[in-house]
Write a protein that holds these residues in place. Structure first.
Motif, PDB file in Angstrom:
ATOM      1  N   LEU A  26     143.666 -26.298  26.116  1.00 52.58           N
ATOM      2  CA  LEU A  26     144.169 -26.750  27.428  1.00 52.58           C
ATOM      3  C   LEU A  26     145.487 -26.071  27.831  1.00 52.58           C
ATOM      4  O   LEU A  26     145.696 -25.786  29.020  1.00 52.58           O
ATOM      5  N   ILE A  27     146.355 -25.810  26.869  1.00 52.86           N
ATOM      6  CA  ILE A  27     147.695 -25.296  27.209  1.00 52.86           C
ATOM      7  C   ILE A  27     147.648 -23.971  27.975  1.00 52.86           C
ATOM      8  O   ILE A  27     148.306 -23.832  29.011  1.00 52.86           O
ATOM      9  N   PRO A  28     146.855 -22.986  27.553  1.00 52.24           N
ATOM     10  CA  PRO A  28     146.842 -21.729  28.329  1.00 52.24           C
ATOM     11  C   PRO A  28     146.232 -21.894  29.720  1.00 52.24           C
ATOM     12  O   PRO A  28     146.351 -21.001  30.551  1.00 52.24           O
ATOM     13  N   ARG A  29     145.549 -23.009  29.950  1.00 56.92           N
ATOM     14  CA  ARG A  29     144.914 -23.245  31.257  1.00 56.92           C
ATOM     15  C   ARG A  29     145.791 -24.068  32.196  1.00 56.92           C
ATOM     16  O   ARG A  29     145.367 -24.432  33.293  1.00 56.92           O
ATOM     17  N   LEU A  30     147.001 -24.384  31.750  1.00 57.47           N
ATOM     18  CA  LEU A  30     147.919 -25.141  32.614  1.00 57.47           C
ATOM     19  C   LEU A  30     148.413 -24.261  33.762  1.00 57.47           C
ATOM     20  O   LEU A  30     148.749 -23.102  33.562  1.00 57.47           O
TER      21      LEU A  30
ATOM     22  N   ARG B 122     152.284 -31.547  22.255  1.00 56.71           N
ATOM     23  CA  ARG B 122     152.409 -30.135  22.638  1.00 56.71           C
ATOM     24  C   ARG B 122     151.973 -29.923  24.084  1.00 56.71           C
ATOM     25  O   ARG B 122     152.551 -29.108  24.807  1.00 56.71           O
ATOM     26  N   LEU B 123     150.967 -30.670  24.510  1.00 57.20           N
ATOM     27  CA  LEU B 123     150.516 -30.559  25.895  1.00 57.20           C
ATOM     28  C   LEU B 123     151.569 -31.132  26.849  1.00 57.20           C
ATOM     29  O   LEU B 123     151.819 -30.587  27.933  1.00 57.20           O
ATOM     30  N   ILE B 124     152.231 -32.202  26.439  1.00 59.13           N
ATOM     31  CA  ILE B 124     153.315 -32.769  27.250  1.00 59.13           C
ATOM     32  C   ILE B 124     154.404 -31.713  27.452  1.00 59.13           C
ATOM     33  O   ILE B 124     154.831 -31.436  28.584  1.00 59.13           O
ATOM     34  N   GLU B 125     154.851 -31.095  26.352  1.00 62.40           N
ATOM     35  CA  GLU B 125     155.909 -30.076  26.421  1.00 62.40           C
ATOM     36  C   GLU B 125     155.528 -28.942  27.370  1.00 62.40           C
ATOM     37  O   GLU B 125     156.325 -28.500  28.197  1.00 62.40           O
ATOM     38  N   ALA B 126     154.273 -28.470  27.200  1.00 65.80           N
ATOM     39  CA  ALA B 126     153.829 -27.313  27.991  1.00 65.80           C
ATOM     40  C   ALA B 126     153.738 -27.674  29.476  1.00 65.80           C
ATOM     41  O   ALA B 126     154.139 -26.889  30.351  1.00 65.80           O
TER      42      ALA B 126
ATOM     43  N   SER C  23     157.126 -27.902  30.998  1.00 69.45           N
ATOM     44  CA  SER C  23     157.694 -26.586  31.240  1.00 69.45           C
ATOM     45  C   SER C  23     157.212 -26.016  32.580  1.00 69.45           C
ATOM     46  O   SER C  23     157.993 -25.446  33.342  1.00 69.45           O
ATOM     47  N   VAL C  24     155.909 -26.194  32.878  1.00 73.27           N
ATOM     48  CA  VAL C  24     155.383 -25.722  34.170  1.00 73.27           C
ATOM     49  C   VAL C  24     156.021 -26.508  35.319  1.00 73.27           C
ATOM     50  O   VAL C  24     156.456 -25.934  36.322  1.00 73.27           O
ATOM     51  N   ILE C  25     156.080 -27.822  35.153  1.00 73.27           N
ATOM     52  CA  ILE C  25     156.606 -28.667  36.240  1.00 73.27           C
ATOM     53  C   ILE C  25     158.077 -28.338  36.527  1.00 73.27           C
ATOM     54  O   ILE C  25     158.472 -28.155  37.681  1.00 73.27           O
ATOM     55  N   THR C  26     158.879 -28.249  35.458  1.00 79.41           N
ATOM     56  CA  THR C  26     160.322 -28.036  35.681  1.00 79.41           C
ATOM     57  C   THR C  26     160.628 -26.626  36.196  1.00 79.41           C
ATOM     58  O   THR C  26     161.730 -26.365  36.646  1.00 79.41           O
TER      59      THR C  26
END
Lengths: 256, 256
Positions: free
Chosen positions: A178-182, A201-205, A208-211
């Motif tokens: 899922l992470i590379p598809r964010l 790990r998904l929360i962190e990733a 990072s996109v949101i911020t």
């Protein structure tokens, strides 16, 4: 033959055999090159060894068995069934056969259920709520093979089961998918989903996109929904943003 | 600062930071160096991933289980026993519990025994001849974990079981242990042993040691014993020697 003219400054690369300009610290010496090569050989043979080990341990050999059915190892001497409590009216759910020893070795939740003679252990069946038959089948399959064929929906369904039954290896597997598809479009939904199922790990990733896109955040429908439904999760977004800004400021003041 | 004096010919290695003389094709260029580094990172993360997979699949998690006994996963919901037909008079052999599903997935011989409702399947016990209890325990343990603690005797005992029950991964495991320990003193015994149990890589490796010491071969006690007992195996030694000589002659006549 440029190499003859510029002998002192042009070297031929040992790997690509092209000339390159030998800058002050370009290239590595013979000894390091040899060591690096040996290390690569070691890594490759370790990878081959581990792959053979995975294939030995993974019950894959039974997939080629002449037994009938889509997943022969599951029906072979099984002593237990898993079944979805299906909501639809398309008839009774189909039980998926499995082995207590495998379930217990893969999941501490199954272990607690089966070793302590809870209702599930006595009835010979565990009912799995809120999972499609396909997801449950893929879940059980993963417990035997450590493999799953994923799309985004399946990755989410399996991540939910991985959290519920504490199968950390499957959770990592789904997060890696899922992470590379964010992206910005799915980041808020993914963030809320990851929070709900404790996928760190998904929360962190997702954070990072949101911020990285805070200027567009408050316009988003999903943002407004999240604020109404679970404002603590919105606070965490702002905290992550603030922490990022502070880190950025420190790095600007004191560059490394 | 030698580097200043010999600026054109001395480079600093990017890895060990030492100066080295930039010979015609010493070192690799920036691009290849970067690619090699990236490949190493990829290999390392693949190794980590595979190790996690092995640990997930290998029933190791049950070793930490609070259950009693030296090998808890074996006693957990087991549906089958293995037992040695012990020759000594130290009382009845202790059965080792196991799971049909695991045995069947690891060995085509167990699969045939158990799926076809042969005597073993019906009695719930397989008798293993000519193996010590320790070796049988290590064998079953390997079927669950792909790990074994070896010395030379144990490696030989397990190789015999691996051949008998067609567990190729265990055979490779034992060969990997035995091959680096081959020397002139044990080469003929190892060769005969490997032939008896069809361990092809060990045969090749032992032949290589023997054919490097042909001048001393006929003096050896083990050679005379082998000649008396199984002369075909001695013929194979001479054939390997001849083939090596012919190859050597071709390479001398037509160097690559």
């Amino acid at each position: 033959m440029r190499r003859n003219v510029y002998w002192e400054r042009l070297l031929r690369c040992k790997l690509c055999k092209e000339d390159y300009v030998a800058l002050d610290d370009a290239g590595i010496c013979e000894k390091c090159y040899k060591e690096a090569n040996e290390a690569e050989e070691k890594h490759k043979s370790e990878i081959d060894y581990l792959k053979a080990k995975v294939s030995f341990l993974g019950f894959q050999s039974l997939i080629d068995s002449p037994l009938q059915g889509p997943c022969p190892y599951l029906t072979c001497f099984s002593d237990f069934n898993l079944v979805t409590s299906s909501d639809d009216s398309s008839g009774p759910a189909i039980p998926i056969p499995a082995h207590k020893a495998v379930l217990v070795s893969r999941s501490p939740v199954f272990r607690a259920m089966l070793e302590n003679e809870m209702e599930e252990s006595l009835s010979g069946t565990i009912k799995i709520n809120d999972a499609s038959h396909e997801a449950l089948f893929a879940f059980v399959n993963f417990l035997y093979t450590a493999e799953a064929c994923l799309d985004e929906d399946m990755a989410c369904e399996l991540l939910v089961l991985a959290e519920k039954y504490q199968v950390q290896h499957l959770k990592t597997f789904c997060e890696n998918f899922l992470i590379p598809r964010l992206d910005w479009d799915n980041s808020i939904t993914s963030y809320a989903f990851a929070q709900q199922h404790n996928a760190k790990r998904l929360i962190e990733a997702a954070l990072s996109v949101i911020t990285n896109n805070m200027n567009k955040l408050t316009e988003r429908e999903e943002y407004l929904e999240l604020k109404a439904k679970d404002p603590r999760l919105v606070v965490e977004i702002y905290e992550a943003y603030l922490s990022k800004q502070i880190k950025g400021a420190i790095q600007t003041d004191f560059p490394p």
